[in-house]
Design a protein around this motif. Structure first.
Motif, PDB file in Angstrom:
ATOM      1  N   GLY A 201       0.806  -1.215   0.000  1.00 33.68           N
ATOM      2  CA  GLY A 201       0.000   0.000   0.000  1.00 33.68           C
ATOM      3  C   GLY A 201       0.839   1.265   0.000  1.00 33.68           C
ATOM      4  N   MET A 202       2.061   1.188   0.488  1.00 31.48           N
ATOM      5  CA  MET A 202       2.966   2.341   0.481  1.00 31.48           C
ATOM      6  C   MET A 202       3.625   2.541  -0.890  1.00 31.48           C
ATOM      7  SD  MET A 202       4.949   1.682   4.073  1.00 31.48           S
ATOM      8  CE  MET A 202       4.066   0.988   5.477  1.00 31.48           C
ATOM      9  N   GLY A 203       3.538   1.538  -1.768  1.00 31.46           N
ATOM     10  CA  GLY A 203       4.125   1.663  -3.102  1.00 31.46           C
ATOM     11  C   GLY A 203       5.314   0.771  -3.357  1.00 31.46           C
ATOM     12  N   PHE A 204       5.600  -0.169  -2.436  1.00 30.87           N
ATOM     13  CA  PHE A 204       6.746  -1.052  -2.608  1.00 30.87           C
ATOM     14  C   PHE A 204       6.345  -2.343  -3.327  1.00 30.87           C
ATOM     15  CE2 PHE A 204       8.095   1.389   1.149  1.00 30.87           C
ATOM     16  CZ  PHE A 204       9.370   1.743   0.767  1.00 30.87           C
ATOM     17  N   ARG A 205       7.343  -2.938  -3.974  1.00 31.66           N
ATOM     18  CA  ARG A 205       7.259  -4.334  -4.424  1.00 31.66           C
ATOM     19  C   ARG A 205       8.088  -5.157  -3.447  1.00 31.66           C
ATOM     20  NH1 ARG A 205       9.493  -4.274 -10.309  1.00 31.66           N
ATOM     21  NH2 ARG A 205      10.700  -2.515  -9.506  1.00 31.66           N
ATOM     22  N   PHE A 206       7.477  -6.170  -2.851  1.00 31.81           N
ATOM     23  CA  PHE A 206       8.130  -6.899  -1.767  1.00 31.81           C
ATOM     24  C   PHE A 206       8.741  -8.196  -2.276  1.00 31.81           C
ATOM     25  CE2 PHE A 206       8.230  -9.777   1.904  1.00 31.81           C
ATOM     26  CZ  PHE A 206       8.917  -8.986   2.816  1.00 31.81           C
ATOM     27  N   VAL A 207       9.980  -8.453  -1.855  1.00 35.58           N
ATOM     28  CA  VAL A 207      10.675  -9.704  -2.156  1.00 35.58           C
ATOM     29  C   VAL A 207      11.031 -10.359  -0.831  1.00 35.58           C
ATOM     30  CG1 VAL A 207      12.727 -10.768  -3.188  1.00 35.58           C
ATOM     31  CG2 VAL A 207      11.596  -8.860  -4.334  1.00 35.58           C
ATOM     32  N   GLY A 208      10.670 -11.623  -0.683  1.00 37.08           N
ATOM     33  CA  GLY A 208      10.934 -12.320   0.580  1.00 37.08           C
ATOM     34  C   GLY A 208      11.058 -13.818   0.364  1.00 37.08           C
ATOM     35  N   ARG A 209      10.897 -14.528   1.456  1.00 36.06           N
ATOM     36  CA  ARG A 209      11.018 -15.982   1.421  1.00 36.06           C
ATOM     37  C   ARG A 209       9.896 -16.604   2.238  1.00 36.06           C
ATOM     38  NH1 ARG A 209      16.191 -19.425   3.761  1.00 36.06           N
ATOM     39  NH2 ARG A 209      15.152 -21.452   3.766  1.00 36.06           N
ATOM     40  N   LEU A 210       9.392 -17.760   1.781  1.00 34.43           N
ATOM     41  CA  LEU A 210       8.317 -18.475   2.462  1.00 34.43           C
ATOM     42  C   LEU A 210       8.832 -19.762   3.076  1.00 34.43           C
ATOM     43  CD1 LEU A 210       5.475 -18.104  -0.203  1.00 34.43           C
ATOM     44  CD2 LEU A 210       5.675 -16.832   1.953  1.00 34.43           C
ATOM     45  N   ASP A 298       5.466  -8.724  -7.105  1.00 32.35           N
ATOM     46  CA  ASP A 298       5.410  -8.306  -8.508  1.00 32.35           C
ATOM     47  C   ASP A 298       5.481  -9.559  -9.364  1.00 32.35           C
ATOM     48  OD1 ASP A 298       5.626  -7.214 -11.000  1.00 32.35           O
ATOM     49  OD2 ASP A 298       7.565  -6.260 -10.675  1.00 32.35           O
ATOM     50  N   THR A 299       4.360  -9.974  -9.914  1.00 31.56           N
ATOM     51  CA  THR A 299       4.307 -11.226 -10.675  1.00 31.56           C
ATOM     52  C   THR A 299       5.068 -11.143 -11.990  1.00 31.56           C
ATOM     53  OG1 THR A 299       2.183 -10.547 -11.651  1.00 31.56           O
ATOM     54  CG2 THR A 299       2.106 -11.913  -9.656  1.00 31.56           C
ATOM     55  N   ASN A 300       5.449  -9.937 -12.420  1.00 37.47           N
ATOM     56  CA  ASN A 300       6.194  -9.780 -13.670  1.00 37.47           C
ATOM     57  C   ASN A 300       7.707  -9.700 -13.455  1.00 37.47           C
ATOM     58  OD1 ASN A 300       3.837  -9.639 -15.317  1.00 37.47           O
ATOM     59  ND2 ASN A 300       3.540  -7.511 -14.670  1.00 37.47           N
ATOM     60  N   MET A 301       8.156  -9.753 -12.203  1.00 41.93           N
ATOM     61  CA  MET A 301       9.583  -9.682 -11.931  1.00 41.93           C
ATOM     62  C   MET A 301      10.273 -10.956 -12.392  1.00 41.93           C
ATOM     63  SD  MET A 301      11.599  -8.932  -8.317  1.00 41.93           S
ATOM     64  CE  MET A 301      10.882  -7.308  -8.147  1.00 41.93           C
ATOM     65  N   ARG A 302      11.439 -10.803 -13.012  1.00 42.67           N
ATOM     66  CA  ARG A 302      12.182 -11.958 -13.493  1.00 42.67           C
ATOM     67  C   ARG A 302      12.617 -12.832 -12.317  1.00 42.67           C
ATOM     68  NH1 ARG A 302      16.839  -9.757 -15.420  1.00 42.67           N
ATOM     69  NH2 ARG A 302      17.539 -11.833 -16.032  1.00 42.67           N
ATOM     70  N   PRO A 303      12.492 -14.157 -12.434  1.00 42.29           N
ATOM     71  CA  PRO A 303      12.842 -15.041 -11.308  1.00 42.29           C
ATOM     72  C   PRO A 303      14.313 -14.941 -10.899  1.00 42.29           C
ATOM     73  CG  PRO A 303      12.432 -16.319 -13.317  1.00 42.29           C
ATOM     74  CD  PRO A 303      11.954 -14.928 -13.578  1.00 42.29           C
ATOM     75  N   GLU A 304      15.206 -14.679 -11.867  1.00 42.74           N
ATOM     76  CA  GLU A 304      16.623 -14.536 -11.520  1.00 42.74           C
ATOM     77  C   GLU A 304      16.842 -13.341 -10.583  1.00 42.74           C
ATOM     78  OE1 GLU A 304      16.254 -16.405 -15.587  1.00 42.74           O
ATOM     79  OE2 GLU A 304      15.466 -14.609 -14.594  1.00 42.74           O
ATOM     80  N   LYS A 305      16.077 -12.267 -10.788  1.00 44.13           N
ATOM     81  CA  LYS A 305      16.214 -11.100  -9.929  1.00 44.13           C
ATOM     82  C   LYS A 305      15.648 -11.370  -8.537  1.00 44.13           C
ATOM     83  CE  LYS A 305      15.969  -6.920 -11.450  1.00 44.13           C
ATOM     84  NZ  LYS A 305      15.549  -5.614 -12.000  1.00 44.13           N
ATOM     85  N   ILE A 306      14.595 -12.169  -8.460  1.00 41.83           N
ATOM     86  CA  ILE A 306      14.013 -12.506  -7.148  1.00 41.83           C
ATOM     87  C   ILE A 306      15.047 -13.239  -6.301  1.00 41.83           C
ATOM     88  CG2 ILE A 306      12.217 -13.818  -5.963  1.00 41.83           C
ATOM     89  CD1 ILE A 306      10.402 -13.337  -8.377  1.00 41.83           C
ATOM     90  N   ILE A 307      15.683 -14.261  -6.891  1.00 46.14           N
ATOM     91  CA  ILE A 307      16.716 -15.000  -6.153  1.00 46.14           C
ATOM     92  C   ILE A 307      17.881 -14.080  -5.826  1.00 46.14           C
ATOM     93  CG2 ILE A 307      18.295 -16.973  -6.219  1.00 46.14           C
ATOM     94  CD1 ILE A 307      16.451 -18.302  -8.229  1.00 46.14           C
ATOM     95  N   GLY A 308      18.306 -13.281  -6.811  1.00 48.10           N
ATOM     96  CA  GLY A 308      19.453 -12.405  -6.607  1.00 48.10           C
ATOM     97  C   GLY A 308      19.218 -11.389  -5.507  1.00 48.10           C
ATOM     98  N   PHE A 309      18.044 -10.752  -5.502  1.00 44.68           N
ATOM     99  CA  PHE A 309      17.752  -9.762  -4.473  1.00 44.68           C
ATOM    100  C   PHE A 309      17.746 -10.394  -3.085  1.00 44.68           C
ATOM    101  CE2 PHE A 309      15.585  -6.874  -7.698  1.00 44.68           C
ATOM    102  CZ  PHE A 309      16.563  -5.896  -7.590  1.00 44.68           C
TER     103      PHE A 309
END
Length: 408
Positions: A201-210, A298-309
């Motif tokens: 809601g603040m405008g961020f795209r969140f990257v995390g781990r489950l 962000d469902t359009n984020m590249r998977p390599e960037k998700i792991i990298g971040f």
């Protein structure tokens, strides 16, 4: 390498850092702040008012009184991050709580907090460290620190949980962080609906781990050949079984890390029941262990960037470690809230300046070697200035050679 010039180089670099920021402060305070950062960078061992007075040439009372001054540390450090990283395409903001050892009863915020090193709850302080990471540089610039109140104070005075406090903290710093990037990375503790929903809601795209036992569902695929029925259409499919992925939904790819290691991973857009939203999940199988589940809102984020971040997120741990070892993050000689805040942020800023000088002028040195050179340069300069005479060139060369050997 001119060892005697290191102090001068450090001072000039520190001045340029503050000249390039929009933070307003008086010339007198700026000169004192540069002196203090330089002193923190050269002090061996603990950093407190007594040792700052010994090496900085000011009284302990002067340092203590100036530590109550308010400084916009985020603006200063964001300027250094932009200068270090360049374009914001591969940048992300990282948050990570850190335990600070502290004894006594009257220190502001003292309580019982989780210590990741000890793997148990301990008595002391906690700060929320904020940093900026870069995928291409594979490093972290510390942006600032905010001290956490103890749990009893939050519960009795503000009726807040620690998670509520973390949300409020991110909200208070959101404008500054969004000026750098809109990607926020945090560890698995923050992968909760209450936190993720608020930061989105603040405008961020969140990257995390489950967690590996998270309840995730496939999205329902409409069947055009099926007969039409009354009622709402099915939104979700079966629960995701990570031991038997549906490869008609998941896409496989080879991920190569910074060390050249390759691993086959799988990605898809699925629904998280806990987060109440669709996410892009990246499944990284681990031999003889549960798979690692990384995700992005962000469902359009590249998977390599998700792991990298997420993996680069660990660089903030190194920043906290270096600040504790080299710039006095947990050796504050104060109990006051304002002075503690100043000391925490001063430690991170001094570390940033050290790394900036190392990156531009002394790329072959570690932080420990650089601090040692700073101290030896200070010691030699003090001896030379005390003698009152200009020594011979050969003597200077011998001193340079000797100090270089000491710091090697």
């Amino acid at each position: 390498m001119n060892v005697l010039a290191i102090l001068k180089d450090f001072t000039l670099r520190c001045k340029s850092v503050f000249e390039n920021t929009t933070t307003k402060m008086s010339k007198r305070f700026l000169n004192w702040l540069i002196l203090t950062i330089r002193t923190v960078a050269l002090i061996p061992g603990k950093v407190n008012f007594t040792r700052l007075s010994r090496y900085g040439g000011r009284t302990a009372k002067t340092f203590a009184s100036n530590f109550k001054t308010s400084v916009d540390w985020m603006k200063v450090n964001i300027g250094m991050a932009q200068d270090c990283f360049g374009p914001a395409d591969d940048m992300a903001v990282v948050i990570d709580p850190s335990f600070i050892s502290k004894a006594g009863r009257l220190t502001y915020g003292i309580g019982r907090f989780w210590s990741g090193v000890a793997q148990r709850v301990k008595r002391g302080l906690e700060i929320m460290a904020i940093g900026a990471i870069s995928l291409s540089k594979h490093t972290c610039v510390m942006l600032g620190a905010v001290q956490s109140p103890n749990f009893r104070t939050l519960e009795s005075e503000k009726q807040m949980s620690m998670l509520d406090w973390y949300v409020a903290l991110v909200r208070s710093k959101a404008t500054e962080m969004l000026s750098l990037t809109d990607i926020l990375v945090a560890d698995a503790f923050f992968s909760k609906y209450e936190f993720v929903n608020e930061v989105i809601g603040m405008g961020f795209r969140f990257v995390g781990r489950l967690r590996a036992n998270s309840y995730l569902r496939y999205l329902a695929i409409p069947d055009s050949s099926a007969t039409r029925r009354r009622g709402r259409k099915k939104k979700y499919g079966e629960k995701v079984d990570f031991s038997n992925l549906d490869m008609s939904v998941f896409t496989s790819f080879i991920y190569e890390d910074s060390k050249g290691n390759k691993n086959r991973c799988h990605t898809a857009v699925i629904h998280s029941r806990a987060l109440k939203r669709d996410i892009r999940i990246v499944v990284c199988p681990v031999e003889n262990a549960e798979p690692l589940l990384y995700f992005s809102t962000d469902t359009n984020m590249r998977p390599e960037k998700i792991i990298g971040f997420y993996r680069t997120r660990f660089q903030i741990e190194f920043g906290i470690r270096d600040a504790k070892q080299f710039t006095g993050l947990q050796s504050q000689q104060t109990r006051d809230r304002e002075r503690l805040d100043f000391a925490f942020n001063l430690s991170f800023t001094a570390l940033n300046v050290c790394k900036e000088v190392i990156r531009k002028d002394y790329p072959d040195l570690s932080v420990a070697q650089f601090k040692r050179l700073m101290f030896e340069s200070y010691l030699a300069s003090t001896v030379i200035s005390t003698c009152g005479k200009s020594p011979h060139l050969k003597i200077i060369q011998k001193i340079n050679h000797r100090l270089a050997l000491l710091a090697a």
